[in-house]
Scaffold this motif. Structure first.
Motif, PDB file in Angstrom:
ATOM      1  N   ILE A   1       0.856  -1.177   0.000  1.00  0.00           N
ATOM      2  CA  ILE A   1       0.000   0.000   0.000  1.00  0.00           C
ATOM      3  C   ILE A   1       0.896   1.232   0.000  1.00  0.00           C
ATOM      4  O   ILE A   1       1.896   1.292   0.711  1.00  0.00           O
ATOM      5  CB  ILE A   1      -0.985   0.001   1.199  1.00  0.00           C
ATOM      6  CG1 ILE A   1      -2.010   1.132   1.042  1.00  0.00           C
ATOM      7  CG2 ILE A   1      -0.272   0.037   2.527  1.00  0.00           C
ATOM      8  CD1 ILE A   1      -3.189   1.033   1.996  1.00  0.00           C
ATOM      9  N   VAL A   2       0.550   2.196  -0.853  1.00  0.00           N
ATOM     10  CA  VAL A   2       1.296   3.447  -0.975  1.00  0.00           C
ATOM     11  C   VAL A   2       0.388   4.552  -0.450  1.00  0.00           C
ATOM     12  O   VAL A   2      -0.748   4.689  -0.907  1.00  0.00           O
ATOM     13  CB  VAL A   2       1.683   3.722  -2.450  1.00  0.00           C
ATOM     14  CG1 VAL A   2       2.482   5.018  -2.560  1.00  0.00           C
ATOM     15  CG2 VAL A   2       2.458   2.547  -3.039  1.00  0.00           C
ATOM     16  N   PHE A   3       0.898   5.324   0.505  1.00  0.00           N
ATOM     17  CA  PHE A   3       0.101   6.360   1.139  1.00  0.00           C
ATOM     18  C   PHE A   3       1.014   7.511   1.519  1.00  0.00           C
ATOM     19  O   PHE A   3       2.237   7.442   1.340  1.00  0.00           O
ATOM     20  CB  PHE A   3      -0.651   5.804   2.358  1.00  0.00           C
ATOM     21  CG  PHE A   3       0.259   5.222   3.421  1.00  0.00           C
ATOM     22  CD1 PHE A   3       0.552   5.940   4.570  1.00  0.00           C
ATOM     23  CD2 PHE A   3       0.806   3.955   3.268  1.00  0.00           C
ATOM     24  CE1 PHE A   3       1.379   5.407   5.548  1.00  0.00           C
ATOM     25  CE2 PHE A   3       1.637   3.413   4.246  1.00  0.00           C
ATOM     26  CZ  PHE A   3       1.928   4.138   5.390  1.00  0.00           C
ATOM     27  N   THR A   4       0.451   8.584   2.037  1.00  0.00           N
ATOM     28  CA  THR A   4       1.231   9.738   2.464  1.00  0.00           C
ATOM     29  C   THR A   4       1.371   9.706   3.979  1.00  0.00           C
ATOM     30  O   THR A   4       0.383   9.550   4.698  1.00  0.00           O
ATOM     31  CB  THR A   4       0.545  11.047   2.029  1.00  0.00           C
ATOM     32  OG1 THR A   4       0.392  11.015   0.610  1.00  0.00           O
ATOM     33  CG2 THR A   4       1.372  12.258   2.416  1.00  0.00           C
ATOM     34  N   ARG A   5       2.618   9.853   4.425  1.00  0.00           N
ATOM     35  CA  ARG A   5       2.890   9.901   5.870  1.00  0.00           C
ATOM     36  C   ARG A   5       3.863  11.046   6.118  1.00  0.00           C
ATOM     37  O   ARG A   5       4.937  11.071   5.509  1.00  0.00           O
ATOM     38  CB  ARG A   5       3.479   8.578   6.351  1.00  0.00           C
ATOM     39  CG  ARG A   5       3.652   8.543   7.838  1.00  0.00           C
ATOM     40  CD  ARG A   5       3.989   7.176   8.304  1.00  0.00           C
ATOM     41  NE  ARG A   5       3.954   7.128   9.755  1.00  0.00           N
ATOM     42  CZ  ARG A   5       4.582   6.226  10.476  1.00  0.00           C
ATOM     43  NH1 ARG A   5       5.260   5.274   9.880  1.00  0.00           N
ATOM     44  NH2 ARG A   5       4.508   6.268  11.780  1.00  0.00           N
TER      45      ARG A   5
END
Length: 149
Positions: free
Chosen positions: A27-31
């Motif tokens: 999963i690719v997300f913004t952190r």
């Protein structure tokens, strides 16, 4: 020598069908305003991708507040043979929201095997807006003309 290959695009239904045949993806997300990637296990339910989340895990930051339609994420899974380089890859991009129904969360908890011995506190549902994928296939071998060997 590696055999000649070509890439064939997958339609949405074939891509989702292939995604449902594996249980591991990324999963690719913004952190912290930067892109982050985490390996996770998943289920495909209809067209939705379901992943488990832990209260204090990195994916806990994806919990959308209030009436927000969700957080945009990408989910990728593949099966590519390391020797022949044949296989497939699928990317689902869409909005992720926490699963609110406790019965659904309990059902997903029983189906999603944990990576570590930590309780699943919730599940994340990714509703795909965009589904893309490709299959790497071997070029068909051409028969030699008659009389040649």
């Amino acid at each position: 020598m590696t055999a000649a290959r070509h890439m064939r695009e997958l339609d949405r239904s074939e891509a989702l069908r292939l995604l449902s045949t594996v249980s591991l993806g990324r999963i690719v997300f913004t952190r912290h305003a930067l892109p982050a990637v985490r390996p996770v296990n998943h289920l495909v339910v209809g067209e939705d991708v379901i992943v488990r989340i832990h209260e204090d895990g990195a994916l806990g930051s994806l919990v959308a507040p209030g009436d927000v339609p969700g957080v945009v994420v990408a989910y990728e899974a593949d099966v590519i043979d390391p020797v022949t380089h044949l296989g497939w890859s699928v990317v689902v991009t869409g909005y992720a929201r926490v699963v609110a129904d406790t019965d659904e969360v309990d059902r997903y908890a029983s189906l999603l095997r944990p990576w570590v011995a930590r309780p699943m506190t919730s599940a994340l549902r990714i509703r795909p807006d965009l589904v893309t994928g490709f299959r790497l296939e071997a070029e068909p071998t051409r028969p030699l003309p008659a009389g040649r060997s």
